[in-house]
Motif scaffolding. Structure first.
Motif, PDB file in Angstrom:
ATOM      1  N   SER A  37      -7.037   2.064   0.664  1.00  0.00           N
ATOM      2  CA  SER A  37      -6.830   1.559  -0.744  1.00  0.00           C
ATOM      3  C   SER A  37      -7.256   0.011  -0.646  1.00  0.00           C
ATOM      4  O   SER A  37      -8.047  -0.653  -1.548  1.00  0.00           O
ATOM      5  CB  SER A  37      -5.536   1.566  -1.190  1.00  0.00           C
ATOM      6  N   GLU A  40      -0.773   5.526   4.904  1.00  0.00           N
ATOM      7  CA  GLU A  40      -1.149   4.714   3.956  1.00  0.00           C
ATOM      8  C   GLU A  40      -2.055   5.322   2.911  1.00  0.00           C
ATOM      9  O   GLU A  40      -2.628   6.455   3.083  1.00  0.00           O
ATOM     10  CB  GLU A  40      -1.842   3.611   4.648  1.00  0.00           C
ATOM     11  N   GLU A  41      -1.901   4.856   1.587  1.00  0.00           N
ATOM     12  CA  GLU A  41      -2.772   5.436   0.572  1.00  0.00           C
ATOM     13  C   GLU A  41      -4.237   5.501   0.779  1.00  0.00           C
ATOM     14  O   GLU A  41      -4.649   4.213   1.248  1.00  0.00           O
ATOM     15  CB  GLU A  41      -2.327   4.769  -0.880  1.00  0.00           C
ATOM     16  N   SER A  76       0.784  -1.166  -0.037  1.00  0.00           N
ATOM     17  CA  SER A  76      -0.011  -0.318   0.038  1.00  0.00           C
ATOM     18  C   SER A  76       0.974   1.147   0.051  1.00  0.00           C
ATOM     19  O   SER A  76       0.350   2.280  -0.168  1.00  0.00           O
ATOM     20  CB  SER A  76      -0.816  -0.218   1.253  1.00  0.00           C
ATOM     21  N   ASP A  77       2.122   1.062   0.212  1.00  0.00           N
ATOM     22  CA  ASP A  77       3.020   2.375   0.149  1.00  0.00           C
ATOM     23  C   ASP A  77       3.418   2.765  -1.288  1.00  0.00           C
ATOM     24  O   ASP A  77       2.792   2.193  -2.182  1.00  0.00           O
ATOM     25  CB  ASP A  77       4.263   2.116   1.006  1.00  0.00           C
ATOM     26  N   ARG A  78       3.989   3.842  -1.293  1.00  0.00           N
ATOM     27  CA  ARG A  78       4.575   4.497  -2.598  1.00  0.00           C
ATOM     28  C   ARG A  78       5.522   3.607  -3.631  1.00  0.00           C
ATOM     29  O   ARG A  78       5.479   3.560  -4.779  1.00  0.00           O
ATOM     30  CB  ARG A  78       5.196   5.895  -2.451  1.00  0.00           C
ATOM     31  N   GLY A  79       6.122   2.755  -2.721  1.00  0.00           N
ATOM     32  CA  GLY A  79       7.099   1.808  -3.711  1.00  0.00           C
ATOM     33  C   GLY A  79       6.659   0.439  -3.920  1.00  0.00           C
ATOM     34  O   GLY A  79       7.463  -0.539  -4.008  1.00  0.00           O
ATOM     35  N   ARG A  80       5.072   0.260  -4.000  1.00  0.00           N
ATOM     36  CA  ARG A  80       4.637  -1.074  -3.910  1.00  0.00           C
ATOM     37  C   ARG A  80       4.945  -1.546  -5.498  1.00  0.00           C
ATOM     38  O   ARG A  80       4.901  -2.806  -5.586  1.00  0.00           O
ATOM     39  CB  ARG A  80       3.085  -0.907  -3.691  1.00  0.00           C
ATOM     40  N   LYS A  81       5.212  -0.666  -6.606  1.00  0.00           N
ATOM     41  CA  LYS A  81       5.249  -1.171  -7.909  1.00  0.00           C
ATOM     42  C   LYS A  81       6.911  -1.405  -8.080  1.00  0.00           C
ATOM     43  O   LYS A  81       7.018  -1.840  -9.430  1.00  0.00           O
ATOM     44  CB  LYS A  81       4.727  -0.228  -8.795  1.00  0.00           C
TER      45      LYS A  81
END
Length: 702
Positions: A677, A651-652, A220-225
């Motif tokens: 999210s 969290e997003e 769920s964080d910004r670096g999930r991808k």
């Protein structure tokens, strides 16, 4: 007869009676895990078949539910044959095929999912119940993986029910269980019971709720991808459920980091190590048990990378220490040289209350750069979830040491944000000859040292830069303003964006510029920044005016003004094309409000501080509410209506339409609700038929 034909087709030749006896003997040896006896007949051919069959039998003997930890790590989730990443297993299978007379020019891949056709020991591909295949990745990454002998469980698309299991998690119960265990850890720390602390940490690591929360944080964080060196992404519910089941194994080894470089303000590049997704989940699980202990022993002046704290709290600490007439005049600006790269591994292993085996594995994992493995002898895995916690625990204790060494009349105060900190003092001699040696001695035991380039002593009338702000007294009045380097960087960034999109549509250009302008302004909205905002708006107007004139060199200036600059309320020259709804954001429209500093002793994991943090969050959100998302957060009292837990900024969040727009729903506030999210995905998964006992109960059915 059927068995003879089967083995004849696999070996490429006839099989006699002696050979069939040898084959049966091999099967018995494989099942009993005994060494093969002396063979008769075609000895070499059957020996090769023994190696190949042993490899296949080991995989087919693993039950589907327990087949996550394999002798050869499998990377992918698509249908197809597996790509064996472990060099020995792949070579062993090919050698066995070659000696048994199988194959030829076309290489045969070993089976690991019971899908070999023509064998009575494995079902056909249509009958396979466990999808375990490889997304082949060419080039250097495969060589990197083959060069390391470390193995770890791999996330795969599991059984068909795994996606439904993840989408059916009742997050309210999960959060409640984890929060309760963390509160018990805080009480044990306050009581000084180390044995109880270790027991509660062990209980938290083994709990299913903590494992689910760890995977939720990573995905769920910004670096999930961003994947690690193995290329695996946890981008489906089934993968997330499988990853949660594999956490906290008995035998765990971290794989090397993926080295990347990110640009800095001084035109240099800073190295960053990206752990694999599974390593990140393990670190998130460990942080759940370690962070409550870190908060109990943290310095009151520390505000960097801590829950419920921000850089604005550190700036308010500077303001409170320097704003009065009798405040100290001298400031020691200190910066630690390569804090994350030079922390002593020995000190961390001896002083961090966590699993030493896992910690040692993360510290010694090394990194891969351009297909070369580089070992790590010092420092923390920069880029990992646990790195900020380790760095904070390493530096905690400086404030208490300074307080015990100097009387209050010396006016020695400290404000720290991560590895950047300042120390105030009455005179330059005090800071240089007494304060600095104490700090250097403290850092030396941890393998650290102050940076000679960035460390110096300043006078408050001359001012100094800290966290992007300039702090200075003007005729006895303290003002915090945006630093000159920060102003120059935002202008340069906007200028590059405008120049790089000369032929873009006006609406698309504003969608690129508005987040940059709004984000920079929101960071400096708690300081004396009104004049700075006005100056930046004027610079942006000049950039957009040149951009508009370039698009229409043969048109008059009046025509260009009427097309690209409109009048809105009491504002003229608003960058907005005729007929468009989106206008360029004005930075000087952001109101200036003083930030309320958090209490130094407040602990977000301690239940007695729950009301304080709730009231503080509501007060800050109401004072600074400007966007639609802020209004939704305030209307919901900061609670997600699906899981009934707090909408935390870590969290997003997603904005959900109660009545979908495809069914006539509108974009007004009455039809919108703010969700996590993961909760948002649960709501939409329920519409596809999954069972969600907890989700959507507070939402209006469409």
């Amino acid at each position: 007869m059927r068995e003879s034909q089967l083995w004849q087709r696999q070996t490429g030749g006839g099989v006699g009676k002696d050979d069939m006896d040898n084959i049966c003997e091999l099967l018995i040896n494989v099942v009993n895990d005994d060494e093969p006896k002396t063979l008769r007949g075609s000895d070499q051919k059957v020996r090769g078949m023994d190696k190949a069959f042993r490899f296949r039998f080991t995989q087919s003997a693993i039950p589907p539910a327990n087949r996550q930890i394999l002798s050869h790590p499998v990377k992918s989730v698509e249908h197809g044959k597996p790509d064996c990443l472990h060099a020995n297993g792949n070579r062993l299978a090919r050698e066995g095929d070659r000696q048994a007379g199988m194959g030829g020019r076309k290489k045969r891949m070993p089976s690991c999912n019971e899908t070999d056709r023509g064998s009575k020991f494995a079902p056909t591909r249509k009958g396979a119940d466990f999808r375990q295949v490889s997304d082949h990745e060419k080039g250097s990454e495969r060589n990197n993986r083959e060069s390391t002998d470390r193995q770890q469980p791999k996330a795969v698309d599991g059984l068909p029910g795994d996606a439904e299991n993840w989408n059916s998690v009742i997050w309210k119960k999960v959060v409640r269980l984890v929060t309760r265990l963390q509160a018990r850890i805080v009480k044990a720390v306050e009581a000084g019971d180390r044995r109880r602390i270790r027991g509660l940490q062990r209980l938290l690591r083994r709990s299913e709720a903590a494992k689910l929360m760890a995977v939720r944080r990573v995905t769920s964080d910004r670096g999930r991808k961003t994947p690690g060196i193995d290329g695996i992404k946890l981008n489906t519910p089934a993968k997330k459920w499988q990853a949660a089941r594999q956490l906290n194994p008995k035998e765990y080894n971290a794989i090397p980091l993926k080295r990347i470089y990110i640009p800095e303000k001084n035109n240099k590049k800073r190295p960053l190590g990206i752990p694999s997704k599974f390593d990140r989940c393990e670190q998130a699980l460990e942080v759940l048990a370690l962070d409550p202990i870190s908060e109990c022993g943290a310095d009151k002046c520390s505000d960097g990378f801590r829950k419920k704290r921000s850089a604005h709290d550190a700036m308010e600490g500077c303001y409170n220490a320097l704003r009065l007439k009798g405040s100290p005049k001298r400031i020691l600006e200190a910066d630690i040289k390569g804090c994350s790269d030079f922390i002593s591994h020995k000190w961390l292993s001896e002083n961090i209350p966590t699993s030493r085996k896992k910690l040692r594995s993360w510290l010694k994992s090394g990194y891969l750069e351009k297909s070369m493995f580089h070992p790590t002898t010092s420092g923390t895995p920069q880029g990992g979830i646990i790195s900020p916690v380790l760095a904070n625990m390493t530096l905690d204790g400086i404030e208490e040491m300074l307080k015990s060494a100097f009387h209050i009349s010396k006016k020695v105060h400290m404000v720290r944000y991560a590895d950047d900190f300042i120390v105030t003092g009455e005179s330059e001699e005090l800071l240089e000859n007494e304060v600095r040696p104490i700090i250097e001695e403290f850092l030396e035991t941890r393998g650290l040292a102050l940076s000679e380039e960035k460390t110096g002593i300043s006078h408050i009338d001359d001012g100094f830069d800290f966290l992007g702000f300039n702090i200075r007294k003007y005729k006895g009045k303290l003002l915090t303003k945006p630093s000159k380097s920060g102003i120059a960087s935002i202008k340069a960034k906007i200028r590059e964006t405008v120049k790089a999109n000369k032929s873009l549509k006006t609406e698309t250009l504003m969608k690129k510029l508005n987040p940059v302008i709004r984000g920079w302004g929101n960071y400096y909205r708690h300081s004396a920044s009104k004049e700075t905002f006005t100056g930046i708006d004027h610079a942006i107007f000049e950039m957009t005016w040149k951009w508009a004139k370039r698009r229409h060199p043969k048109k008059s200036l009046r025509w260009i003004k009427s097309k690209y600059f409109q009048t809105e309320r009491n504002r003229n020259w608003v960058f907005k094309e005729k007929g468009n709804k989106i206008a360029l954001f004005k930075m000087d429209s952001i109101p200036i409000r003083r930030h309320i500093k958090i209490r130094g002793e407040a602990n977000p994991y301690d239940p007695k501080w729950y009301e304080y943090f709730t009231e503080r969050a509501m007060k800050l959100r109401k004072r600074n509410a400007r966007s639609r998302q802020d209004n939704l957060w305030t209307d919901q009292n900061g609670i997600c209506p699906v899981c009934q837990t707090e909408l935390d900024e870590g969290e997003e969040w997603h904005t959900h339409h109660r009545k979908p727009k495809c069914r006539g729903g509108k974009d007004n506030v009455d039809n919108l609700v703010l969700l996590h999210s993961v909760c948002h995905r649960q709501v939409h998964a329920r519409k596809r038929g999954n069972l969600l006992p907890d989700a959507s109960r507070c939402l209006t059915k469409a």
